[in-house]
Design a protein around this motif. Structure first.
Motif, PDB file in Angstrom:
ATOM      1  N   SER A  44      -2.871  13.029  13.215  1.00 34.90           N
ATOM      2  CA  SER A  44      -2.682  12.273  12.766  1.00 34.90           C
ATOM      3  C   SER A  44      -0.666  11.481  13.526  1.00 34.90           C
ATOM      4  O   SER A  44      -0.499  10.329  13.886  1.00 34.90           O
ATOM      5  N   LYS A  90      -4.257  18.649  10.680  1.00 37.52           N
ATOM      6  CA  LYS A  90      -4.496  17.362  10.690  1.00 37.52           C
ATOM      7  C   LYS A  90      -3.345  16.683  10.891  1.00 37.52           C
ATOM      8  O   LYS A  90      -3.834  15.156  11.098  1.00 37.52           O
ATOM      9  N   GLN A  92      -2.449  17.054   1.067  1.00 34.13           N
ATOM     10  CA  GLN A  92      -3.487  18.521   1.537  1.00 34.13           C
ATOM     11  C   GLN A  92      -2.215  19.808   2.022  1.00 34.13           C
ATOM     12  O   GLN A  92      -3.028  20.542   1.556  1.00 34.13           O
ATOM     13  N   GLU A 125      -1.736  11.406   2.846  1.00 38.60           N
ATOM     14  CA  GLU A 125      -3.020  12.360   2.338  1.00 38.60           C
ATOM     15  C   GLU A 125      -3.080  13.595   3.012  1.00 38.60           C
ATOM     16  O   GLU A 125      -3.221  14.570   2.565  1.00 38.60           O
ATOM     17  N   ASP A 126      -2.925  13.715   4.689  1.00 38.47           N
ATOM     18  CA  ASP A 126      -2.700  15.056   5.169  1.00 38.47           C
ATOM     19  C   ASP A 126      -1.321  15.437   4.903  1.00 38.47           C
ATOM     20  O   ASP A 126      -1.326  17.402   3.894  1.00 38.47           O
ATOM     21  N   ASP A 134      -1.692   5.819  11.196  1.00 41.79           N
ATOM     22  CA  ASP A 134      -1.837   5.366   9.762  1.00 41.79           C
ATOM     23  C   ASP A 134      -1.192   5.817   8.823  1.00 41.79           C
ATOM     24  O   ASP A 134      -0.802   7.298   8.426  1.00 41.79           O
ATOM     25  N   ARG A 135      -0.403   5.346   8.560  1.00 36.86           N
ATOM     26  CA  ARG A 135       0.742   5.586   7.184  1.00 36.86           C
ATOM     27  C   ARG A 135      -0.368   6.631   5.985  1.00 36.86           C
ATOM     28  O   ARG A 135      -0.016   7.419   5.455  1.00 36.86           O
ATOM     29  N   GLU A 136      -0.924   5.655   5.693  1.00 33.96           N
ATOM     30  CA  GLU A 136      -1.486   6.374   4.422  1.00 33.96           C
ATOM     31  C   GLU A 136      -2.973   7.148   4.965  1.00 33.96           C
ATOM     32  O   GLU A 136      -3.028   8.460   3.731  1.00 33.96           O
ATOM     33  N   ARG A 137      -3.537   7.744   6.013  1.00 31.94           N
ATOM     34  CA  ARG A 137      -3.747   9.461   6.484  1.00 31.94           C
ATOM     35  C   ARG A 137      -2.895  10.156   6.608  1.00 31.94           C
ATOM     36  O   ARG A 137      -3.171  11.525   5.935  1.00 31.94           O
ATOM     37  N   ILE A 138      -1.835   9.728   7.119  1.00 33.14           N
ATOM     38  CA  ILE A 138      -0.994  10.647   7.122  1.00 33.14           C
ATOM     39  C   ILE A 138       0.030  10.970   5.965  1.00 33.14           C
ATOM     40  O   ILE A 138      -0.077  12.248   5.463  1.00 33.14           O
ATOM     41  N   GLN A 185      -1.163  10.388  17.189  1.00 31.45           N
ATOM     42  CA  GLN A 185      -1.215   8.358  17.312  1.00 31.45           C
ATOM     43  C   GLN A 185      -0.328   8.266  17.696  1.00 31.45           C
ATOM     44  O   GLN A 185       0.449   8.120  17.078  1.00 31.45           O
TER      45      GLN A 185
END
Length: 399
Positions: A199, A195, A216, A212-213, A206-210, A202
């Motif tokens: 990210s 995941k 994880q 969060e990943d 999306d820094r926030e998504r990165i 792309q």
């Protein structure tokens, strides 16, 4: 008739007395060599009584495995003490249809029979541990994996040889579980990494998504590291213990080191550790196994205790005087009745997990259980929801 001289009369009396004494000695000697056969005490005049053959006595004294001698009425004439604890013999009788069938077949046809057998250690030995206690505890199940050989000595006696291979079977089970569970647990980190890679690939990430990943990935890797560490401890807990003067361990010295090491963890959780016990207790240990078991018990107690709670660690001698009893008592949330029979299983996690225990993998109590079994001891739990738990690790004292 000429009177017998006094000297000759005395000699005759002495000779008669000597004959009686010799006769009594011979009778006693024969009687003490007789064994209990056919359900009757030997020497009662029954013509069916037979002495145990000399070659059988010699064989039994030399055999390294557990041996059981059975007569023509299936009564146990002689056996090793371990046969009772393995659940093979009870009240001078063979337990289990499979062994009895093999005895009957071997007695009738000769030759020998070999087969594998699984038994459970009788409950009465756990009851002896708790004798005198009003508190009922949940103890671990203790299966025994045995290799059995049955052979006929003569028309009357059949011998049963039992080899206990439980340690090697348990070790193999844990080794296989290690491979299987590590493979399964690797899926979490690899999925999280996949995941994160998606990210990053792309065009406008999306820094926030990165972020969060990445969290994880860190969480999955941390859990995997924890699991691998515990599985290695679990494998080490399977290693057999051979008592010797080189592996004697003062119980209280070890408990002090363990408690000192875990005190910062307890303070961070707002929990107080208390230690008390008998400084004379000495057991046998290899490779820090007892430290691993007690560490897991205390960590569990800290994890499930409320802030401001107390975890008590103590060591005392059991009532029979032959074992050391290490207790870890907490005032935490307790364990539901339905979970108590399963908490010593690998990877089992009951209800009521807290934030402090969320990252656990369910191996701590399995480690403590296998340390107990390897040391020929026991572990038991008493718990009531809302009132806390008491774990008792019982170990044989060093001789």
């Amino acid at each position: 008739m000429t009177e017998m001289p006094i000297a000759a009369l005395i000699a005759l009396i002495v000779a008669a007395v000597l004959l009686v004494v010799v006769g009594v000695v011979l009778i006693i000697g024969v009687a003490t060599r007789r064994v209990r056969v056919s359900g009757r005490p030997a020497g009662d005049g029954d013509p069916d009584d037979e002495e145990l053959p000399d070659e059988a006595s010699t064989l039994l004294s030399m055999l390294p495995d557990i041996s059981i001698l059975v007569d023509e009425q299936d009564e146990v004439v002689r056996c090793s003490p371990g046969a009772y604890r393995l659940g093979v013999v009870q009240e001078d009788a063979i337990v289990g249809k499979e062994i009895l069938d093999a005895i009957h077949e071997t007695r009738a046809r000769g030759g020998k029979r070999q087969f594998d057998l699984t038994t459970d250690t009788p409950e009465r030995y756990a009851a002896e541990r708790d004798k005198g206690s009003a508190v009922k505890t949940q103890s671990v199940r203790r299966p025994n994996w045995l290799k059995v050989t049955v052979g006929r000595i003569n028309a009357q006696f059949v011998i049963v040889l039992v080899e206990d291979v439980s340690d090697s079977v348990r070790f193999a089970q844990v080794r296989d579980a290690f491979i299987t569970n590590v493979s399964e647990q690797l899926l979490g980190p690899t999925e999280a990494l996949a995941k994160l890679a998606d990210s990053l690939e792309q065009g406008e990430p999306d820094r926030e998504r990165i972020a969060e990943d990445a969290r994880q990935v860190r969480s999955s890797c941390g859990k995997l590291n924890h699991m691998v560490s515990d599985l290695l401890l679990l494998i080490r807990a399977q290693e057999p213990i051979t008592p010797s003067s080189a592996n004697r361990l003062a119980v209280m010295d070890q408990l002090r080191k363990t408690v000192d090491r875990l005190t910062p963890q307890a303070e961070q959780a707002g929990v107080m550790l208390r230690l008390s016990g008998d400084d004379t207790l000495v057991v046998n240990d290899e490779g820090g196994q007892i430290d691993s078991a007690v560490t897991k018990l205390i960590e569990n107690a800290i994890g499930y205790s409320k802030e401001g709670g107390v975890v008590s660690v103590s060591a005392s001698k059991t009532q029979d005087g032959g074992r050391a009893s290490i207790r870890v008592i907490d005032q935490g949330v307790g364990i539901a009745k339905k979970d108590q029979a399963r908490i010593f299983e690998r990877f089992y996690r009951g209800a009521g997990q807290s934030e402090r225990t969320a990252d656990g993998v369910g191996l701590g109590l399995a480690i403590a259980k296998h340390v107990a079994l390897t040391h020929h001891g026991d572990i038991a739990v008493w718990s009531t929801p809302g009132q806390g738990s008491t774990f008792t690790l019982t170990l044989p004292l060093a001789q």
